[in-house]
Design a protein around this motif. Structure first.
Motif, short mmCIF file in Angstrom:
data_model
loop_
_atom_site.label_atom_id
_atom_site.label_comp_id
_atom_site.label_asym_id
_atom_site.label_seq_id
_atom_site.Cartn_x
_atom_site.Cartn_y
_atom_site.Cartn_z
N HIS A 1 0.83 -1.20 0.00
CA HIS A 1 0.00 0.00 0.00
C HIS A 1 0.87 1.26 0.00
O HIS A 1 0.54 2.25 -0.64
N ALA A 2 2.00 1.20 0.69
CA ALA A 2 2.90 2.36 0.74
C ALA A 2 3.61 2.56 -0.59
O ALA A 2 3.87 3.69 -1.00
N PHE A 3 3.96 1.46 -1.28
CA PHE A 3 4.70 1.55 -2.54
C PHE A 3 3.79 1.87 -3.73
O PHE A 3 4.27 2.37 -4.75
N SER A 4 2.50 1.56 -3.63
CA SER A 4 1.61 1.65 -4.79
C SER A 4 1.51 3.05 -5.40
O SER A 4 1.31 3.16 -6.62
N PRO A 5 1.63 4.16 -4.63
CA PRO A 5 1.57 5.47 -5.29
C PRO A 5 2.66 5.68 -6.34
O PRO A 5 2.47 6.47 -7.27
N LEU A 6 3.80 4.98 -6.22
CA LEU A 6 4.85 5.10 -7.24
C LEU A 6 4.33 4.69 -8.61
O LEU A 6 4.62 5.34 -9.62
N ALA B 1 13.48 -0.66 -5.74
CA ALA B 1 14.45 0.08 -6.54
C ALA B 1 14.51 1.54 -6.11
O ALA B 1 15.59 2.14 -6.03
N TYR B 2 13.34 2.12 -5.82
CA TYR B 2 13.31 3.53 -5.45
C TYR B 2 14.07 3.78 -4.15
O TYR B 2 14.91 4.70 -4.08
N LEU C 1 17.01 19.87 1.84
CA LEU C 1 17.37 20.05 0.44
C LEU C 1 17.73 18.72 -0.21
O LEU C 1 17.23 18.39 -1.31
N GLU C 2 18.58 17.95 0.44
CA GLU C 2 19.04 16.71 -0.16
C GLU C 2 17.94 15.65 -0.21
O GLU C 2 17.89 14.84 -1.14
N ALA C 3 17.05 15.62 0.79
CA ALA C 3 15.93 14.68 0.74
C ALA C 3 15.03 14.99 -0.45
O ALA C 3 14.57 14.08 -1.16
N LEU C 4 14.78 16.28 -0.69
CA LEU C 4 13.96 16.67 -1.84
C LEU C 4 14.63 16.29 -3.15
O LEU C 4 14.00 15.71 -4.04
N VAL C 5 15.91 16.63 -3.27
CA VAL C 5 16.63 16.35 -4.52
C VAL C 5 16.72 14.84 -4.76
O VAL C 5 16.46 14.36 -5.88
N ALA C 6 17.11 14.08 -3.74
CA ALA C 6 17.23 12.63 -3.90
C ALA C 6 15.89 12.01 -4.24
O ALA C 6 15.81 11.09 -5.08
N GLY C 7 14.82 12.49 -3.61
CA GLY C 7 13.49 11.95 -3.90
C GLY C 7 13.09 12.20 -5.35
O GLY C 7 12.56 11.31 -6.03
N ILE C 8 13.35 13.40 -5.85
CA ILE C 8 12.98 13.73 -7.23
C ILE C 8 13.83 12.95 -8.22
O ILE C 8 13.32 12.42 -9.22
N GLN C 9 15.12 12.87 -7.97
CA GLN C 9 16.01 12.18 -8.91
C GLN C 9 15.74 10.68 -8.96
O GLN C 9 15.80 10.06 -10.03
N LEU D 1 12.87 9.32 -8.45
CA LEU D 1 11.62 9.19 -9.19
C LEU D 1 11.85 9.35 -10.68
O LEU D 1 11.28 8.61 -11.50
N ARG D 2 12.73 10.27 -11.05
CA ARG D 2 13.03 10.48 -12.46
C ARG D 2 13.68 9.23 -13.08
O ARG D 2 13.33 8.81 -14.19
N LEU D 3 14.63 8.63 -12.37
CA LEU D 3 15.25 7.41 -12.88
C LEU D 3 14.23 6.27 -12.97
O LEU D 3 14.26 5.49 -13.92
N GLU D 4 13.36 6.19 -11.99
CA GLU D 4 12.33 5.14 -11.99
C GLU D 4 11.44 5.24 -13.21
O GLU D 4 11.18 4.26 -13.92
#
Length: 466
Positions: free
Chosen positions: A154-159, A180-181, A423-431, A433-436
């Motif tokens: 349930h936690a992973f499904s929004p990806l 992977a994320y 800052l780094e949590a935001l950047v790492a989260g976005i990047q 997601l982009r790779l995924e």
């Protein structure tokens, strides 16, 4: 539940809801209350009596639709502004208007999870109605309903849902996508201290406190996974709120060995790309059979090209003629399979040959670009370590200047850590997601499906004005 079954969407059955015209409303109430059938309906149907009354009422705060077990007095519902019951009756009218009628019998088509058909058919029999299994119409895929596998799924499904709906015939990538994320996030956010903060935040969300964050409670396993991977990467890097020296370096120090970190990041990307081709090959097989799986650039052909390029390049670098020759053979086989599939989909002739050549070149180029793209795992891991080092060196320098220096050092450490963390949590989260999405999901999916939207309106068990 078997592993193979857990990796596929819920099996859907095309059904017909059949009922005597005199008992259609009662039958539809059972279907609405069960909430397990997506009923086909006519778009832009003319509103019935309840729908017209609903439209006459002024706009009011939204209320969930509901139904009365017996036909209510619509005029009284309008006077009392019972928007919930009027909305429910309007939906019943809309479905009833979509029914096909033959004499005294009415029928509607829809989709229902296969494991719910027998249960609903038994309930409808009490009204004189029934649920009849139908063959799926040609050229129409059933809607997709992914399985509910507990809090972690349930936690992973929004990806997956944020990217789109997995086609009905494809694998459900929820588990692999989530793993992977968090691994990619952890590599970019590698720090034991920062990972521990994420784990603590996950525990706070799990507790349901504060209440204003209660709606975020389902994502706590996702946050905990990201924190755990970050902490493990921090152990490997020897990072604890930066290179403080509290922990020894077990694998490498990002700032001292950036080349090794880069190689590890690209290597991880290569493994993930290969696995995405495997998943893509399975999906192409399920969608169009073995021929499609073999010739697709997102399937076996693409995997052969990717592995051939890797083995050939590795053979040249290691000066291994055998490995280089094997890689070249695999590359040629992949290009041949992909070329055959691309040419078959073209108009043929000289134009088809040119189109196939261009598309093959594009496929190889994209494979190279996608692999290099994973270098961002190392780049942002380096950035994270560098910011931690700046904060720590500033803190250590201030701490040497007596009591006021200690106070200033503590303030700098707190503010610097908070800014770096955010800052780094935001950047790492976005990047991550982009790779995924761009590098991995683009191979797993070639198209998107549509979600299963069952018609569900609860029937009130209390007395309703008549």
């Amino acid at each position: 539940m078997r592993w193979a079954e857990a990796m596929t969407p819920v099996r859907m059955q095309r059904v017909a809801i059949v009922a005597p015209s005199t008992a259609l409303r009662e039958t539809l109430l059972l279907v609405a209350d069960a909430g397990c059938v997506e009923v086909d309906r006519i778009e832009d149907a003319t509103p019935g009596p309840a729908g017209r009354r609903l439209h006459r009422l002024p706009v009011a705060p939204w209320q969930p639709a509901a139904l009365s077990g017996t036909p209510p007095d619509l005029d009284r519902l309008e006077r009392e502004a019972r928007l919930d019951l009027l909305e429910g009756e309007a939906q019943v009218e809309e479905r009833a208007a979509s029914a096909v009628r033959r004499g005294e019998v009415a029928a509607l088509a829809g989709w229902c999870p296969a494991d719910r058909v027998a249960e609903l058919a038994e309930a409808l029999a009490a009204t004189g109605g029934g649920l009849v299994a139908l063959p799926a119409p040609r050229g129409v895929d059933p809607p997709t309903l992914l399985r509910d596998g507990g809090p972690l799924r349930h936690a992973f499904s929004p990806l997956v849902r944020t990217y789109g709906t997995a086609p009905y015939r494809d694998l459900d990538p929820t588990w692999p996508a989530g793993i992977a994320y968090v691994v990619m996030f952890g590599l970019m956010f590698g720090d034991v201290g920062h990972g521990t903060l994420l784990l603590l935040a996950a525990l706070v969300l799990r507790s349901g406190r504060p209440r204003r964050l209660a709606r975020l409670r389902p994502v706590w396993p996702f946050l905990a996974g990201a924190g755990l991977c970050s902490a493990l990467a921090g152990v490997a890097f020897g990072e604890f709120f930066g290179p403080t020296g509290v922990l020894p370096v077990l694998w490498l120090s990002p700032l001292d060995q950036p080349g090794r970190l880069l190689a590890g990041a690209v290597g991880l990307g290569g493994v993930l790309l290969a696995l995405s081709h495997v998943a893509g090959g399975v999906n192409r097989w399920r969608e169009g059979g073995p021929a499609r799986a073999l010739s697709a650039t997102s399937g076996v052909a693409g995997l052969a090209i990717f592995l051939g390029l890797g083995a050939g390049g590795g053979g040249v670098y290691l000066r291994s003629p055998g490995l280089a020759a094997g890689g070249a053979a695999l590359l040629l086989a992949g290009l041949g399979l992909a070329g055959a599939g691309l040419f078959g989909a073209s108009a043929g002739g000289a134009g088809g040959v040119l189109q196939t050549a261009v598309e093959l070149f594009d496929a190889v180029l994209r494979l190279f670009a996608n692999t290099v793209s994973f270098s961002r795992l190392a780049a942002f891991g380096l950035t994270h370590a560098a910011l931690g080092q700046v904060v720590w060196r500033g803190t250590a320098a201030l701490a040497r200047h007596g009591s006021w220096g200690l106070l200033a050092a503590a303030l700098l450490f707190a503010v610097g850590t908070a800014l770096t963390f955010a800052l780094e949590a935001l950047v790492a989260g976005i990047q991550a997601l982009r790779l995924e999405y761009y590098e991995l999901f683009s191979r797993v999916f070639q198209s998107l499906g549509r979600p299963f939207r069952p018609w569900h309106v609860p029937v009130l068990r209390t007395e309703v004005p008549r």
